[in-house]
Scaffold this motif. Structure first.
Motif, mmCIF file in Angstrom:
data_model
loop_
_atom_site.group_PDB
_atom_site.id
_atom_site.type_symbol
_atom_site.label_atom_id
_atom_site.label_comp_id
_atom_site.label_asym_id
_atom_site.label_seq_id
_atom_site.Cartn_x
_atom_site.Cartn_y
_atom_site.Cartn_z
ATOM 1 N N PHE A 22 52.469 64.034 29.195
ATOM 2 C CA PHE A 22 53.693 63.584 29.863
ATOM 3 C C PHE A 22 54.794 63.337 28.847
ATOM 4 N N TRP A 23 54.486 62.607 27.783
ATOM 5 C CA TRP A 23 55.519 62.281 26.795
ATOM 6 C C TRP A 23 55.948 63.513 25.999
ATOM 7 N N LEU A 24 55.044 64.442 25.756
ATOM 8 C CA LEU A 24 55.447 65.699 25.108
ATOM 9 C C LEU A 24 56.394 66.501 26.010
ATOM 10 N N ALA A 25 56.123 66.527 27.295
ATOM 11 C CA ALA A 25 57.007 67.242 28.223
ATOM 12 C C ALA A 25 58.384 66.601 28.249
ATOM 13 N N VAL A 26 58.436 65.273 28.283
ATOM 14 C CA VAL A 26 59.725 64.576 28.284
ATOM 15 C C VAL A 26 60.463 64.838 26.973
ATOM 16 N N ALA A 27 59.759 64.787 25.840
ATOM 17 C CA ALA A 27 60.397 65.032 24.542
ATOM 18 C C ALA A 27 60.948 66.451 24.461
ATOM 19 N N PHE A 28 60.176 67.446 24.925
ATOM 20 C CA PHE A 28 60.657 68.833 24.914
ATOM 21 C C PHE A 28 61.897 68.965 25.802
ATOM 22 N N ASP A 29 61.897 68.322 26.950
ATOM 23 C CA ASP A 29 63.061 68.377 27.830
ATOM 24 C C ASP A 29 64.289 67.771 27.164
ATOM 25 N N ILE A 30 64.140 66.611 26.528
ATOM 26 C CA ILE A 30 65.284 65.938 25.898
ATOM 27 C C ILE A 30 65.810 66.752 24.725
ATOM 28 N N VAL A 31 64.919 67.212 23.850
ATOM 29 C CA VAL A 31 65.352 68.008 22.696
ATOM 30 C C VAL A 31 65.998 69.314 23.160
ATOM 31 N N GLY A 32 65.399 69.975 24.131
ATOM 32 C CA GLY A 32 65.982 71.224 24.631
ATOM 33 C C GLY A 32 67.343 71.018 25.251
ATOM 34 N N LEU A 33 67.499 69.954 26.025
ATOM 35 C CA LEU A 33 68.794 69.670 26.640
ATOM 36 C C LEU A 33 69.844 69.327 25.586
ATOM 37 N N LEU A 34 69.465 68.547 24.571
ATOM 38 C CA LEU A 34 70.414 68.216 23.500
ATOM 39 C C LEU A 34 70.856 69.463 22.744
ATOM 40 N N VAL A 35 69.913 70.319 22.383
ATOM 41 C CA VAL A 35 70.259 71.551 21.662
ATOM 42 C C VAL A 35 71.134 72.442 22.529
ATOM 43 N N SER A 62 58.681 73.262 27.762
ATOM 44 C CA SER A 62 58.260 71.960 28.284
ATOM 45 C C SER A 62 57.471 72.114 29.585
ATOM 46 N N LEU A 63 57.673 73.236 30.262
ATOM 47 C CA LEU A 63 56.908 73.474 31.493
ATOM 48 C C LEU A 63 55.404 73.519 31.228
ATOM 49 N N ILE A 64 55.015 73.989 30.047
ATOM 50 C CA ILE A 64 53.594 74.023 29.707
ATOM 51 C C ILE A 64 53.023 72.609 29.731
ATOM 52 N N TRP A 65 53.745 71.674 29.110
ATOM 53 C CA TRP A 65 53.262 70.291 29.061
ATOM 54 C C TRP A 65 53.274 69.657 30.443
ATOM 55 N N TRP A 66 54.273 69.998 31.290
ATOM 56 C CA TRP A 66 54.288 69.453 32.652
ATOM 57 C C TRP A 66 53.088 69.951 33.458
#
Length: 174
Positions: free
Chosen positions: A15-28, A54-58
């Motif tokens: 869950f936290w990896l998916a959230v981190a990937f989403d945040i980093v991807g959105l920022l970039v 991030s979909l993989i982690w979700w």
């Protein structure tokens, strides 16, 4: 006693990896859209790719939190109830038949090798004998042109008559 999972469930790391990937991807992605740099397109594509990853982690988080009661797992993983017996009724007969058919197919494939895709090979195998291998012989010879007019040559290859036109190559002076 089984532990009780609350909130995020069992796969908190996913869950936290998916959230981190989403945040980093959105920022970039947003940096690529709103900041005036010459490599903005790289940032936009990289952000979109990170969000996609991030979909993989979700999916891991979601599938790791699916709970199936043991009663529904009986047929899937071989957990049969003690009072019903291993094979009973119509379900047991179907299970025995399925087991016999699949084991017969497996042993047949091991004995004959991997089946080939051609219809002729399948009919030869179904006839009961081993697969028949046919050889094709090809004769090749070097020929020199004898005249400039095109004519046909008949050659016999594997008891088949094939007509091949005679061709010549023209060269231009350089």
């Amino acid at each position: 006693m089984e532990p009780v999972y609350r909130g995020l469930g069992r796969c908190v790391c996913c869950f936290w990896l998916a959230v981190a990937f989403d945040i980093v991807g959105l920022l970039v992605l947003l940096i690529g859209v709103f900041v005036n740099v010459f490599f903005y397109d790289l940032l936009i594509y990289a952000g979109a790719i990170v969000i996609f990853l991030s979909l993989i982690w979700w999916v891991f988080w979601y599938s790791g939190n699916i709970e199936v009661p043991p009663a529904e797992l009986e047929d899937d993983v071989g957990l049969l109830k003690k009072d019903k017996g291993a094979l009973s009724g119509i379900g047991g007969a179907v299970r025995r038949l399925s087991s016999r058919v699949s084991s017969g197919i497996r042993t047949s494939l091991r004995r004959n090798g991997a089946p080939s895709g051609t219809l002729a090979d399948r009919t030869r195998r179904s006839a009961g004998g081993p697969p028949v291998v046919e050889q094709v012989s090809v004769a090749m010879a070097t020929m020199t042109p004898q005249e400039d007019t095109p004519h046909s040559t008949v050659s016999s290859v594997a008891s088949c008559d094939v007509e091949m036109p005679h061709t010549t190559t023209e060269t231009s002076p350089t």
